[in-house]
Structure formats: C-alpha cells, structure tokens
Design an enzyme around this catalytic site. Structure first.
Site, PDB file in Angstrom:
ATOM      1  N   THR A 249      85.125  44.364   1.053  1.00 11.54           N
ATOM      2  CA  THR A 249      83.789  43.774   1.034  1.00 11.54           C
ATOM      3  C   THR A 249      83.040  44.372  -0.143  1.00 11.54           C
ATOM      4  O   THR A 249      82.859  45.589  -0.222  1.00 11.54           O
ATOM      5  CB  THR A 249      83.045  44.068   2.340  1.00 11.54           C
TER       6      THR A 249
ATOM      7  N   LYS B  10      81.651  36.379   2.527  1.00 12.58           N
ATOM      8  CA  LYS B  10      81.826  37.605   3.316  1.00 12.58           C
ATOM      9  C   LYS B  10      80.499  38.327   3.497  1.00 12.58           C
ATOM     10  O   LYS B  10      80.231  38.904   4.564  1.00 12.58           O
ATOM     11  CB  LYS B  10      82.846  38.527   2.646  1.00 12.58           C
TER      12      LYS B  10
ATOM     13  N   LYS C   8      76.925  50.470   4.385  1.00 15.48           N
ATOM     14  CA  LYS C   8      77.362  49.911   3.103  1.00 15.48           C
ATOM     15  C   LYS C   8      77.221  48.397   3.078  1.00 15.48           C
ATOM     16  O   LYS C   8      76.620  47.828   2.154  1.00 15.48           O
ATOM     17  CB  LYS C   8      78.814  50.289   2.827  1.00 15.48           C
TER      18      LYS C   8
END
Length: 325
Positions: free
Chosen positions: A115, A191, A259
């Site tokens: 990601t 994503k 994150k």
C-alpha cells in the site's frame, strides 16, 4: 527456457514473507510454480525452502533468477531499499549490487503489492523502465487466510506487456484480479479508497463494541447480535472476534493503519478534499500507537476508550482475555 516457455510458466520470486507474502508464495507453489523467496529473516526463507521453494540471501540474487518478482513488503521505503538500495528492504540508497532493479532481466516484471502513495507508484513505473523492467501496480486485499488459499483481491494497473508476462502469476495468487488501466497508480488509488473504508470500519467497530461493553452488555452477546443485524460489517465480524478472544497478536498492526490512513489523508490533501471520518479514525490509531499499542493487532484500537485498561490508566471495563487489576 525460451521466451515462449517463460510466458506460459514464468519463473517467479517473492520478496517479503510476512502474513501475506508467505501465503502468496505457498499459493504460487501449489499452482505449480517453482518459487524463489527472500526475507530479512533467513529462518523464514529457509523454512519455505524446506517446503519446496528456493531461498536467496538477497533480493538482488533472487531478481537475477526470475521473470516476475513479487514484492510484498510493508511500505514504499522498503520497496525503495529492495529495488534500488541494499536489496534486502533494510534501508540504504543508490543502486548497489544487492538492489533488484539492476539485476532483473530486461523484459521481466516487478509486481508491487504494498500500500503506497499512488503518485510514487506511477513514478516507480518510469524509474524501472530505465532498467528495461516492466511494472504492475498491484496492491492486495483479503488478509492472511485468503493469501494462503490463493483468493486475494488484487487491484492492478500497468502496461499490457506487463500483464502478458505476469497474468499466470496474478491468477495463481488471487481470486479476483481487477485490471484498472494501462498506467501505474490507478491500482494504488483504489487501494487508498479501500484502506479509508477499512480503517474507518475498524475504528467504528471498536467504538461500538466499547460502548456496548461499557453499558454492561456481555461482549459475546453483543457480537452475536450485531453480526446478524444491519449494523454488521466485515471488519466488525473479523476484528471484534479478536477482541472476544483477547488475542491481539498482530495480523495487521495498529501502526499499519497509522501509515495507511496517513496515505489516505495525503492523497486527499492536494485535491482539498475533506475526509472527516478518515481523519478521526487516523487520530484514533495514532492515539493507540502513542499508548504503546502500535505493534498489536489493529483491533487493539478499542483499548483507547475511557474505562478500558491501558498502561498508566485506572482499570475500568474488562475486555475479554484481560485480567482485572
């Protein structure tokens, strides 16, 4: 092996044997591929080799032996290290002999499953093209169990030439491969949207479960009712089961959503696009991380709520699996 044979049965390598990468490597082997692997933990790579694969001491050595290299590392910084640094995902810059980009055969494919920032991913396609390497932007979703069974969802974008080589590898690792365009970055954009929903759903599930427990509803009964009611979500059903078990062993850690939701907010900022729910969920995961929970399963975000025992706080609501103080 000539080019026609490679296209039908490309040689494949996997860098990163965490919860997802190990399952993906096993799925590839089960599909009949001979799989080379590299991981920063030599014992993990060696254990996979004992199952029938081949372990390599660096990503660069692995890259030199394959047609398709699948990267399943944590973030863009580790991709940079694997491809252009020391070749192991452990930091470093430049492009020394350990880096994978310079060791991949021209015409081979790098499949990036992390990601990451969509703009960075799009630029990675350009940088790899300088080495003659094709690129697929291919983040994944589905969890460790689906990785192990070859049933992941892959959100991919890239040049048709890259798909022509990597398609058999993608199909072996996944239940569904979405082809979202001919340019890298689109897969990562999708994503990012997925991670917005995943993070918000986990945070909302934790908030709901914490409220019910605080109000005196038995946690097991609350879970049973919600998972059979309109308020259920995949994340509630999956993550609150961890809470019921009192098991915060990280399958996906709190810090992963620090994150990932940070990436969500970063992606929206240039567009001046408001994301109030994502911002709140990000703050919740940040609070959990700041409380020392960053390495625990992301369901541990439930521990931030008032009355739930945390280091330095008075005991309040007892979560299943926790001892009363």
């Amino acid at each position: 092996m000539d080019d026609q044979d490679r296209q039908a049965q490309p040689r494949v390598g996997v860098v990163g044997l965490g919860a997802m990468g190990l399952g993906m490597a096993r799925s590839l082997r089960a599909a009949g591929f001979h799989v080379g692997v590299h991981d920063l933990r030599p014992d993990v790579a060696s254990a996979f080799a004992e199952e029938g694969g081949t372990a390599f001491t660096s990503a660069g050595e692995l890259a030199a032996s394959v047609d398709v290299l699948v990267g399943v590392v944590v973030n863009a910084a580790q991709v940079e290290s694997v491809m252009f640094g020391d070749g192991n995902g452990g930091g470093g810059g430049g492009n020394d002999k350990g880096g994978a980009a310079g060791r991949l055969r021209p015409g081979s494919v790098y499949v990036m499953c992390s990601t990451a920032d969509p703009a960075w991913s799009a630029d990675l396609e350009r940088r790899l093209a300088e080495f003659g390497v094709l690129y697929l932007d291919a983040p994944i979703s589905g969890g460790a169990a689906r990785a192990a069974s070859g049933q992941l969802t892959m959100m991919t974008s890239g040049a048709p030439a890259a798909y022509a080589i990597a398609d058999p590898v993608l199909e072996a690792m996944s239940g569904t491969v979405y082809r979202l365009g001919d340019e890298a970055g689109t897969g990562s954009k999708v994503k990012v949207v997925n991670q917005l929903l995943a993070g918000v759903h986990i945070a909302a599930a934790a908030e709901a479960m914490a409220l019910g427990i605080k109000a005196g509803v038995p946690a097991e009964a609350l879970y049973e009712v919600i998972t059979h009611s309109a308020g259920n979500s995949w994340m509630f059903e999956n993550r609150m089961a961890h809470v019921l078990a009192g098991d915060y062993t990280p399958l996906s850690a709190v810090d992963i959503f620090v994150k990932d939701l940070g990436l969500v907010l970063d992606a929206a900022r240039p567009e001046k696009f408001p994301l109030p729910l994502a911002a709140t969920a990000h703050q919740m995961f940040l609070q959990a991380s700041a409380s020392g929970l960053g390495g625990e399963d992301d369901s541990a975000v439930i521990k931030i709520f008032p009355g739930i025992e945390l280091p330095g706080q008075d005991a309040g609501v007892e979560l299943p699996g926790q001892e009363e103080v």
